[in-house]
Design a protein around this motif. Structure first.
Motif, PDB file in Angstrom:
ATOM      1  N   GLU A 142      -9.534  -4.719  -0.054  1.00 53.69           N
ATOM      2  CA  GLU A 142      -8.398  -4.683  -0.980  1.00 53.69           C
ATOM      3  C   GLU A 142      -7.724  -6.049  -1.062  1.00 53.69           C
ATOM      4  OE1 GLU A 142      -6.630  -0.171  -0.703  1.00 53.69           O
ATOM      5  OE2 GLU A 142      -6.589  -1.389   1.133  1.00 53.69           O
ATOM      6  N   ASP A 163      -3.345   0.824  -4.536  1.00 53.57           N
ATOM      7  CA  ASP A 163      -4.340   1.252  -3.549  1.00 53.57           C
ATOM      8  C   ASP A 163      -5.737   1.026  -4.085  1.00 53.57           C
ATOM      9  OD1 ASP A 163      -2.635   2.495  -1.424  1.00 53.57           O
ATOM     10  OD2 ASP A 163      -2.022   3.769  -3.099  1.00 53.57           O
ATOM     11  N   ARG A 176       4.581   2.510   8.956  1.00 54.63           N
ATOM     12  CA  ARG A 176       4.238   3.662   8.106  1.00 54.63           C
ATOM     13  C   ARG A 176       5.404   4.654   7.982  1.00 54.63           C
ATOM     14  NH1 ARG A 176      -1.405   3.467   6.587  1.00 54.63           N
ATOM     15  NH2 ARG A 176      -2.243   1.656   7.685  1.00 54.63           N
ATOM     16  N   ALA A 210       0.841  -1.197   0.000  1.00 54.05           N
ATOM     17  CA  ALA A 210       0.000   0.000   0.000  1.00 54.05           C
ATOM     18  C   ALA A 210       0.874   1.244   0.000  1.00 54.05           C
ATOM     19  CB  ALA A 210      -0.917  -0.006   1.221  1.00 54.05           C
ATOM     20  N   SER A 211       0.347   2.337  -0.531  1.00 52.95           N
ATOM     21  CA  SER A 211       1.093   3.595  -0.503  1.00 52.95           C
ATOM     22  C   SER A 211       1.300   4.032   0.943  1.00 52.95           C
ATOM     23  CB  SER A 211       0.347   4.677  -1.284  1.00 52.95           C
ATOM     24  OG  SER A 211      -0.919   4.914  -0.696  1.00 52.95           O
ATOM     25  N   VAL A 237      -5.389  -2.660  -6.631  1.00 49.01           N
ATOM     26  CA  VAL A 237      -4.766  -3.925  -6.256  1.00 49.01           C
ATOM     27  C   VAL A 237      -5.038  -4.981  -7.320  1.00 49.01           C
ATOM     28  CG1 VAL A 237      -4.847  -5.806  -4.587  1.00 49.01           C
ATOM     29  CG2 VAL A 237      -4.775  -3.435  -3.782  1.00 49.01           C
ATOM     30  N   THR A 263      -2.157  -2.314   6.618  1.00 54.29           N
ATOM     31  CA  THR A 263      -2.081  -1.343   5.524  1.00 54.29           C
ATOM     32  C   THR A 263      -3.223  -1.508   4.525  1.00 54.29           C
ATOM     33  OG1 THR A 263      -0.521  -2.856   4.454  1.00 54.29           O
ATOM     34  CG2 THR A 263       0.410  -1.013   5.679  1.00 54.29           C
ATOM     35  N   PHE A 264      -3.510  -2.724   4.106  1.00 54.97           N
ATOM     36  CA  PHE A 264      -4.613  -2.959   3.187  1.00 54.97           C
ATOM     37  C   PHE A 264      -5.895  -3.281   3.968  1.00 54.97           C
ATOM     38  CE2 PHE A 264      -1.266  -4.269   0.016  1.00 54.97           C
ATOM     39  CZ  PHE A 264      -1.543  -3.258  -0.901  1.00 54.97           C
ATOM     40  N   SER A 265      -7.025  -2.833   3.431  1.00 51.47           N
ATOM     41  CA  SER A 265      -8.314  -3.219   3.998  1.00 51.47           C
ATOM     42  C   SER A 265      -8.635  -4.658   3.600  1.00 51.47           C
ATOM     43  CB  SER A 265      -9.421  -2.290   3.483  1.00 51.47           C
ATOM     44  OG  SER A 265      -9.607  -2.487   2.081  1.00 51.47           O
ATOM     45  N   VAL A 318       3.445  -0.512  -5.696  1.00 50.25           N
ATOM     46  CA  VAL A 318       2.464   0.203  -4.872  1.00 50.25           C
ATOM     47  C   VAL A 318       1.099   0.144  -5.552  1.00 50.25           C
ATOM     48  CG1 VAL A 318       1.829   2.418  -3.870  1.00 50.25           C
ATOM     49  CG2 VAL A 318       4.240   1.719  -3.939  1.00 50.25           C
TER      50      VAL A 318
END
Length: 502
Positions: free
Chosen positions: A306, A264, A292, A241-242, A269, A301-303, A262
């Motif tokens: 995602e 998002d 971070r 993730a960014s 993704v 970082t990712f949901s 990267v």
């Protein structure tokens, strides 16, 4: 017009063709080039007298022979029963039946391998093909005496980075930002050789760390036998993730290259997964958590959405997803999204481990990397255990207690390639039995890779990846440090014991 052309003009076409053929055969230097012959396959091998790990992985069966034909295991049986088979009797019939079954299952011409060989020294008929051009199954096998040695399936490491080298040689940031891709790739060739020579015939490469798709090129070069190395399952660039991952710590005005791709949002993704698959990925790797900023702890970082998009897109192409996750929440999201493996897992709670167990998600604990990083920081065995190492050890104990599937994955590249067996030593030191650790690096690892049907066991029909050791690896995994014979795809890659005999 030459005399030859005038003569040809006076005869018919058929006669002319015949004349040309006669002249070509009779005139030195004018013979037509021979039609290209297919390259001979690997010679059949008869490995004799070893203590062979049985299909259950529970015991070494003494005095066994293993017949290898066309890169596959054709038969396993008591010493002296596989070649040449008795002219009559139950043993001969069993050997021939075993060959026929394997031929049907693998397509190899194994039935011929269980027939009587030609008499030694008999001249070949003029019309017969040369022995080198005959199918492997039709030639007498190369006999390799393994008396007194333990024969195991080729070892598997499910977490490596051939494009990295030990961090105490060059920091990770400098490898990613300063080392030329060409140098990194050349170094990876030597790392692949060291890995194979250590008895690891299959690896899963989990990210090139800024080296693009070099793992795919190396995988293909090894498969084409241009360079020696293990079978590679490549994951190319990995996905982050960014606002996370590294290199980090620079003036935020500058766009510094990252060690992974990267992406998002679910669509972003999904697109990254598609691009990596199109470039040759066999697996997809995502970072479910990371720090971070420098010095900060890892956070998700990712949901879940995602991560689910990554899994869904990979699944559409028949691939699976591995998730880097140190935190319980990052791992929980990844497991709910459908990943196949969690890498590291140092912060996993009992609840997340139970979720993994129920869903059949495997853990690759990378204990050797955790130990290596603490060594680089100055710790030495015998000193008080630093927090990072203690956290890894306790997390592994929780995973064992939860009965989560454990696959051996070392994170080689953080430490030296060829030292992959250190992971198995730590698996045992921290709670596994030697049998369990060996299974984690053979049958279990093969199953995680989706190749449990033809890798990770010594059984008819399986790929002939085999490694011979002195001692008893089921009692002491330190024996795995010194392979004497390494066979990959039916070809002898390393031979440190007596030369084979026919």
């Amino acid at each position: 017009m030459t005399a030859l052309s005038r003569a040809l003009a006076r005869v018919g076409t058929a006669a002319a063709i015949g004349a040309i053929a006669w002249i070509a055969a009779a005139w030195p230097g004018m013979a037509a080039p021979a039609a290209p012959q297919p390259a001979p396959g690997p010679p059949a091998l008869l490995l004799t007298g070893a203590r062979v790990l049985d299909e259950t992985g529970e015991r070494l069966a003494a005095g066994r022979d293993v017949l290898v034909v066309d890169g596959r295991i054709a038969a396993v049986g008591p010493a002296g029963t596989l070649w040449p088979p008795p002219a009559a009797g139950a043993a001969g019939a069993a050997a021939r039946a075993a060959g026929a079954r394997v031929a049907a299952a693998t397509g190899a011409r194994v039935a011929a391998a269980t027939g009587a060989p030609a008499a030694a020294g008999a001249p070949a008929a003029a019309s017969a093909p040369a022995a080198a051009d005959a199918p492997a199954a039709a030639r007498e096998p190369v006999r390799v005496d393994l008396a007194g040695l333990a024969l195991l399936p080729g070892l598997i490491d499910c977490h490596t980075h051939l494009l990295l080298h030990p961090y105490d040689e060059t920091p990770w940031n400098d490898q990613v930002l300063k080392e030329p891709l060409e140098l990194r790739t050349i170094r990876a060739v030597t790392a692949a050789r060291a890995t194979l020579e250590a008895g690891f015939t299959t690896i899963r490469e989990l990210g090139t760390e800024g080296a693009g798709f070099a793992d795919v090129a190396l995988r293909d070069a090894i498969a084409a036998r241009l360079v020696p190395g293990p079978r590679i399952f490549a994951s190319t660039r990995a996905i982050v993730a960014s606002g996370s991952y590294g290199p980090a710590g620079f003036d935020p005005r500058w766009e510094v290259p990252k060690g992974a791709q990267v992406a998002d949002g679910a669509d972003g993704v999904r697109r990254a997964v598609r691009e990596q698959i199109a470039a040759g990925a066999d697996w997809v790797k995502v970072y479910a958590d990371y720090s971070r900023r420098p010095g900060a702890p890892s956070t998700p970082t990712f949901s879940t959405a995602e991560l689910a998009a990554a899994v869904d897109e990979a699944r559409s192409a028949g691939l699976r997803v591995a998730a880097h996750a140190h935190t319980a929440e990052g791992a929980r999201r990844a497991v709910l999204a459908g990943v196949a493996t969690i890498e590291h897992g140092t912060g996993l709670t009992a609840e997340v481990l139970e979720l993994m167990r129920r869903r059949g998600v495997a853990l690759c604990p990378t204990l050797a990397a955790a130990e290596a990083v603490t060594r680089y920081a100055g710790w030495r065995p015998g000193e008080p255990e630093p927090p990072r190492l203690r956290e890894a050890r306790l997390a592994f104990a929780r995973a064992l207690a939860a009965k989560v599937v454990i696959a051996s994955g070392s994170d080689a590249g953080v430490f030296a390639h060829g030292d992959n067996a250190r992971e198995l030593e730590l698996l045992v030191a921290w709670g596994m039995t030697p049998r369990e650790a060996l299974r984690a690096a053979t049958a279990t690892a093969a199953s995680v890779l989706g190749r449990g049907h033809d890798l990770g066991r010594i059984a008819p029909g399986y790929v002939a990846d085999l490694v011979a050791f002195q001692g008893d690896p089921l009692a002491d995994v330190a024996a795995l440090r010194h392979p004497l014979l390494v066979i990959k795809d039916g070809l002898i890659a390393v031979d440190r014991h007596a030369a084979p005999t026919r």
